[in-house]
Design an enzyme around this catalytic site. Structure first.
Site, mmCIF file in Angstrom:
data_model
loop_
_atom_site.group_PDB
_atom_site.id
_atom_site.type_symbol
_atom_site.label_atom_id
_atom_site.label_comp_id
_atom_site.label_asym_id
_atom_site.label_seq_id
_atom_site.Cartn_x
_atom_site.Cartn_y
_atom_site.Cartn_z
ATOM 1 N N ASN A 8 -30.248 5.589 29.421
ATOM 2 C CA ASN A 8 -30.485 4.147 29.424
ATOM 3 C C ASN A 8 -31.317 3.830 30.659
ATOM 4 O O ASN A 8 -30.793 3.772 31.771
ATOM 5 C CB ASN A 8 -29.141 3.408 29.457
ATOM 6 C CG ASN A 8 -29.325 1.904 29.381
ATOM 7 O OD1 ASN A 8 -30.445 1.399 29.366
ATOM 8 N ND2 ASN A 8 -28.209 1.192 29.338
ATOM 9 N N ARG A 89 -31.902 4.618 24.932
ATOM 10 C CA ARG A 89 -31.579 3.260 24.509
ATOM 11 C C ARG A 89 -32.839 2.407 24.641
ATOM 12 O O ARG A 89 -33.509 2.434 25.681
ATOM 13 C CB ARG A 89 -30.487 2.669 25.404
ATOM 14 C CG ARG A 89 -30.225 1.235 25.066
ATOM 15 C CD ARG A 89 -29.452 0.548 26.144
ATOM 16 N NE ARG A 89 -29.228 -0.844 25.766
ATOM 17 C CZ ARG A 89 -29.157 -1.834 26.624
ATOM 18 N NH1 ARG A 89 -29.284 -1.614 27.914
ATOM 19 N NH2 ARG A 89 -28.946 -3.058 26.224
ATOM 20 N N HIS A 178 -27.269 -5.865 21.636
ATOM 21 C CA HIS A 178 -25.954 -5.199 21.667
ATOM 22 C C HIS A 178 -25.611 -4.535 20.328
ATOM 23 O O HIS A 178 -24.437 -4.266 20.051
ATOM 24 C CB HIS A 178 -24.814 -6.205 21.969
ATOM 25 C CG HIS A 178 -24.808 -6.734 23.370
ATOM 26 N ND1 HIS A 178 -24.347 -7.999 23.657
ATOM 27 C CD2 HIS A 178 -25.171 -6.187 24.537
ATOM 28 C CE1 HIS A 178 -24.450 -8.217 24.957
ATOM 29 N NE2 HIS A 178 -24.953 -7.120 25.508
ATOM 30 N N ARG A 240 -26.746 -16.076 32.287
ATOM 31 C CA ARG A 240 -27.625 -16.675 31.270
ATOM 32 C C ARG A 240 -26.949 -17.868 30.603
ATOM 33 O O ARG A 240 -25.738 -17.879 30.416
ATOM 34 C CB ARG A 240 -27.966 -15.651 30.174
ATOM 35 C CG ARG A 240 -28.773 -14.492 30.688
ATOM 36 C CD ARG A 240 -29.023 -13.483 29.578
ATOM 37 N NE ARG A 240 -28.953 -12.145 30.124
ATOM 38 C CZ ARG A 240 -28.574 -11.076 29.442
ATOM 39 N NH1 ARG A 240 -28.234 -11.174 28.165
ATOM 40 N NH2 ARG A 240 -28.531 -9.905 30.022
ATOM 41 N N GLU A 385 -21.569 2.777 23.853
ATOM 42 C CA GLU A 385 -22.923 2.791 23.301
ATOM 43 C C GLU A 385 -23.547 4.182 23.408
ATOM 44 O O GLU A 385 -24.302 4.596 22.536
ATOM 45 C CB GLU A 385 -23.786 1.760 24.036
ATOM 46 C CG GLU A 385 -23.407 0.335 23.666
ATOM 47 C CD GLU A 385 -23.808 -0.701 24.685
ATOM 48 O OE1 GLU A 385 -23.193 -0.723 25.775
ATOM 49 O OE2 GLU A 385 -24.716 -1.494 24.419
#
Ligand code: AMP
Length: 402
Positions: A8, A89, A178, A240, A385
């Site tokens: 990642n 990723r 996601h 956010r 993940e």
């Protein structure tokens, strides 16, 4: 048996995990941080060892070099030839990728062309891929997209009510994010609670970490998700905003004299838990302050929970019913306080019966927190993940497509 590396790559970091597949055994994991700095940090964990070194790491190529050197130095592999695939990723796959794909020159060009949709991550993914490709030129790479799982949404779920020509011409629509996590959570929940049979299941997956999104999953497939064109949309997050009336942008630019870029930066980096509380983007700090009676921290917690609860209600309707609700990621797995606050907002309407005493004890492990007789089973399920990336690599090794 095959060794595969899940990667990642961020703009200044590179997380990695080396797996022995198909056993899904983690041989080592780590993070290269502060890439581009004199005081870069190289970290690796294997067995019961955890090593961290501070040294100059000026670019991703150096980061990859350190990772590969460490694999040999610590005897994790005898030769780098043992690595059979590197899975990367990638956040944004646009309309082009509904599954993982070979990360070759052609697909790299498509990923790069999607930079306007993901200016934060796309360049880092390309840089990370190039660095591994240079170090391991004969090892195939695949790209695993955060958006791919959401490609099963119907147009009425992913289109925005803007002029249709604009949606078409600029590919301006909801992509979600996601997806790799939601896919893992759905697959695992279906295996653990529905005997592996996806048909007929209605699952609501709540991935609530510093980035947060909900995903409505029918028969194992995504039908709706909260993040939008970019990961700024949907529920309130660490820094956010989540969804806003679009007029907020125009109004605040007029009020403050800031331009769109500056305001967009505020919406991405200085809003959410951090912006409302003025304390922190971390739920632990908000919770501490709220429990000491800090009014703004209490308001922040309530606002956060309400935004998640609103989408739970929306997705209940979208799915027609919910059999299983999942809490996952940093907050969902660890914060009993936030789970309780969200569940209290929806329990009456949804007929939930929650064991709040049990909820208070669970941190970072799988558990059912609803009681018998609850209309919906509610669980905590840690996400993974990286293992999804490793599985996708393995599928391709097994079917000979790489
Ligand atoms: P993630 O992005 O999934 O790694 O989630 C990170 C966020 O999870 C942090 O910013 C915290 O808000 C929250 N978090 C992580 N650990 C805990 C914990 N032990 N208790 C409460 N919140 C936590």
């Amino acid at each position: 048996m095959a060794k595969v590396m899940a990667v990642n790559a961020g703009s200044s970091s590179l997380k990695y995990k080396l797996y022995e597949m198909p056993e899904e055994k983690v041989l080592c994991s780590g993070n290269v941080e502060r890439i581009g700095h004199e005081d870069g940090i190289f970290g690796i964990k294997f067995g019961d060892q955890s090593i961290k070194e501070t040294l100059p790491i000026y670019d991703h190529a150096k980061g990859v070099e350190l990772v590969l050197e460490a694999l040999i130095k610590y005897g994790i592999v005898k030769s780098l030839d043992e690595i059979e695939c590197v899975g990367h990723r990638v956040v944004q796959g646009g309309k082009y990728f509904s599954h993982s794909a070979e990360f070759d020159e052609k697909n790299a060009a498509i990923i790069e062309s999607l930079t306007p949709l993901d200016p934060l991550h796309a360049p880092a993914h390309i840089t990370g891929w190039k660095a591994f490709k240079a170090a391991l030129p004969n090892v195939p790479a695949i790209a695993v997209f955060d958006t791919a799982y959401h490609q099963t949404m119907e147009p009425e779920d992913y289109l925005y009510p803007i002029p249709y020509e604009m949606s078409e011409k600029y590919d301006c629509r909801r992509y979600g994010a996601h997806g790799t996590s939601h896919n893992y959570l759905a697959d695992t929940a279906i295996a653990h609670y529905f005997g592996g049979k996806a048909e007929g299941t209605r699952i609501l997956s709540c991935h609530i970490g510093s980035g947060a999104s909900l995903c409505a999953i029918k028969d194992g497939k995504c039908v709706a998700t909260t993040m939008g064109l970019t990961p700024l949309g949907g529920v309130m997050m660490g820094t956010r905003t989540g969804d806003l009336d679009p007029s907020v942008m125009d109004y605040l630019c007029t009020c403050t004299g800031k331009n769109v870029d500056e305001m967009y930066d505020i919406f991405n980096k200085k809003s959410g838990l951090l912006g409302v509380s003025g304390i922190s983007n971390d739920t632990r700090d908000i919770e501490d302050a709220a429990l000491k009676g800090n009014e703004r921290a209490i308001l922040t917690s309530k606002l956060f929970a309400r935004r998640v609860a609103d989408f739970i209600g929306q997705y209940y309707v979208r799915l027609g019913k919910i059999d299983l609700m999942i809490f996952s990621a940093g907050i969902g797995e660890n914060s009993a306080y936030f789970r309780e606050m969200i569940l209290k907002d929806v329990e009456e309407a949804l007929g939930l019966k929650i064991d709040y005493e049990l909820n208070a004890k669970i941190r970072g492990k799988e558990a059912v927190i609803s009681k018998d007789g609850s209309a919906i089973k509610v669980i905590i399920l840690p996400t993974d993940e990286e293992v999804m990336i490793a599985r996708d690599c393995m599928k391709r090794i097994e079917n000979g497509s790489i």
